[in-house]
Design a protein around this motif. Sequence first.
Motif, PDB file in Angstrom:
ATOM      1  N   ASP A  11       0.861  -1.189   0.000  1.00 52.07           N
ATOM      2  CA  ASP A  11       0.000   0.000   0.000  1.00 52.07           C
ATOM      3  C   ASP A  11       0.894   1.234   0.000  1.00 52.07           C
ATOM      4  O   ASP A  11       1.822   1.341   0.815  1.00 52.07           O
ATOM      5  N   GLU A  13       0.052   4.217   0.828  1.00 48.89           N
ATOM      6  CA  GLU A  13      -0.251   5.104   1.954  1.00 48.89           C
ATOM      7  C   GLU A  13       0.391   4.531   3.209  1.00 48.89           C
ATOM      8  O   GLU A  13      -0.052   3.519   3.751  1.00 48.89           O
ATOM      9  N   VAL A  14       1.445   5.213   3.678  1.00 49.92           N
ATOM     10  CA  VAL A  14       2.256   4.694   4.787  1.00 49.92           C
ATOM     11  C   VAL A  14       1.436   4.518   6.053  1.00 49.92           C
ATOM     12  O   VAL A  14       1.582   3.514   6.776  1.00 49.92           O
ATOM     13  N   GLU A  15       0.535   5.458   6.350  1.00 49.46           N
ATOM     14  CA  GLU A  15      -0.255   5.375   7.583  1.00 49.46           C
ATOM     15  C   GLU A  15      -1.157   4.138   7.578  1.00 49.46           C
ATOM     16  O   GLU A  15      -1.278   3.436   8.594  1.00 49.46           O
ATOM     17  N   ILE A  16      -1.785   3.874   6.441  1.00 45.97           N
ATOM     18  CA  ILE A  16      -2.643   2.690   6.338  1.00 45.97           C
ATOM     19  C   ILE A  16      -1.808   1.423   6.456  1.00 45.97           C
ATOM     20  O   ILE A  16      -2.197   0.456   7.135  1.00 45.97           O
ATOM     21  N   ASN A  18       1.023   1.021   8.084  1.00 45.26           N
ATOM     22  CA  ASN A  18       1.421   0.830   9.481  1.00 45.26           C
ATOM     23  C   ASN A  18       0.249   0.369  10.348  1.00 45.26           C
ATOM     24  O   ASN A  18       0.411  -0.451  11.266  1.00 45.26           O
ATOM     25  N   TYR A  19      -0.938   0.909  10.062  1.00 43.54           N
ATOM     26  CA  TYR A  19      -2.133   0.505  10.813  1.00 43.54           C
ATOM     27  C   TYR A  19      -2.437  -0.971  10.570  1.00 43.54           C
ATOM     28  O   TYR A  19      -2.709  -1.734  11.506  1.00 43.54           O
ATOM     29  N   THR A  22       0.051  -3.149  12.432  1.00 43.02           N
ATOM     30  CA  THR A  22      -0.256  -3.232  13.863  1.00 43.02           C
ATOM     31  C   THR A  22      -1.366  -4.243  14.122  1.00 43.02           C
ATOM     32  O   THR A  22      -1.267  -5.092  15.020  1.00 43.02           O
ATOM     33  N   THR A  35       5.719  -0.274  -0.061  1.00 39.43           N
ATOM     34  CA  THR A  35       4.967   0.967  -0.329  1.00 39.43           C
ATOM     35  C   THR A  35       4.734   1.227  -1.814  1.00 39.43           C
ATOM     36  O   THR A  35       4.281   2.308  -2.202  1.00 39.43           O
ATOM     37  N   LYS A 105     -12.275  -0.130   2.009  1.00 42.42           N
ATOM     38  CA  LYS A 105     -11.932   0.840   3.048  1.00 42.42           C
ATOM     39  C   LYS A 105     -13.146   1.755   3.286  1.00 42.42           C
ATOM     40  O   LYS A 105     -13.818   2.112   2.328  1.00 42.42           O
TER      41      LYS A 105
END
Length: 487
Positions: A11, A13-16, A18-19, A22, A35, A105
């Motif tokens: 993906d 989008e780095v934030e997605i 990382n989420y 997690t 990425t 999403k």
Amino acid sequence: MDEETTILIIDDEVEIGNYLKTLITQFGYRAEIATSGRDGLQAIQRVKPQLVILDVVMPDMDGLEVLKRIQEEKMDTSVIMLSGHRQTSTVVGAMKLGATDFLNKPFDPDELQFTISKVLERRELISEVQRLKKQVSDQNGNQILFGNSDKMGAIKEIIDQVADTDITILIRGESGTGKGMIARFIYMNSSRRDRHFVNVNCAALPGELLESELFGYERGAFTGAHKKKPGKFEFANHGTIFLDEVGEIPLPLQAKLLQVLQDGEFSPLGSEQDVRVDARVIAASNRDLEADVAQGKFREDLYFRLNVVNITVPPLRERIEEIPILTEHFLQKYNRKYNKDYKKISKETIALFMQYNWPGNVRELENMIKRVVVLESEKPIVTEFLLKEEEKASQIQKNVSLQESGRKLQAPSEFSFIDPLLEGRDDNVTLREISKEASQRAEKELIEKILKQTNWNRKRTAEILQVSYKALLYKIKENKIDKFSDF
């Protein structure tokens, strides 16, 4: 969950990313992130993930193109597509290209976990089906499962008639006879073979846990139920569920199982709504279910619902003609597994096999051959067989002696093996005392012989004797076995 299972997130989008990492780590899997599409393809080659979560929209190479490359290059991984665009054409295109599932999403963490679990289970099942299909597609595969005995041939004829139906089947037989293999063979020859095969060992869990395992639960249904969990029947929807040791299901839970068989629906724990399922049920039991029904331990109506078609698998002692075939099959299997090259089981050992009673059935034979391959020797099991025969002969002699002497045990002079046990005793010695001492002596001799065979390797000795390492140490101490004593 398998700690070695790796999931790759692709993906931009780095934030997605990382989420997702997690969440996936919390689910108990190993997670990696790429990425871009090109980096993702390289990462697949490097980390060899079992599953890829792939975003559809990316700048350099979109998800559909990455998916196409995954299929073209035959990369061994499953793919869940992830998109913020709810376009039917995108979903259809992804599925045509080989995606296993699709998520939109934003997604709920429980939905993500359920989808991942479902995809991984299907992946594992497909792998198992392919392996077993290869085994049963040729003549040897059928011969291994059904041997060359008339009794197993009759079972094969029944399966040929009922496999490709939705009829409920009850498989009976002693523990270790291969009831689970029969269930899988039925499944693989049915129209549901491309759907889930869900195996549930009903004896492995207490009733309250078994209910949640079979039927699932809603969030808050009980202490610790922090999120909704689907049950095995939901996973088996449109597929097959195998209820192994069905006779161990507690009476209160039997009523709920009966409802599923009658109506195809049930209520998860904590839910007020019914869930409808279409699952073919195959059950197995080593219990005398008719006696359980008579004693009120098993519901009669459930018994008749399960026992639509009855397959009784005979014990190995009643089909000894299969032993050479099974022996060769297990020899090849464990040679491959342990990278060994044990050529052939001797005729003398096979002759011992043919004379043995096999209380553990096919499973016991398999364990025997596994030990031969691992130890690269037949001596330990031959020694064990001979000791068993000695014990059997000894017991027969004791019984004969007991019958001749009435209530007192009189040891005839020709039974010299009993003399040491009677030395220094009065005439009122009991059979129980003699039996206990004889058993202890036989136990000590067996442990000493296997320890000698393995050069005092206690771990290997415990494996051969099929006891825990701790139990073996206790027995060595109890019997005062000394490593430096002369066996």
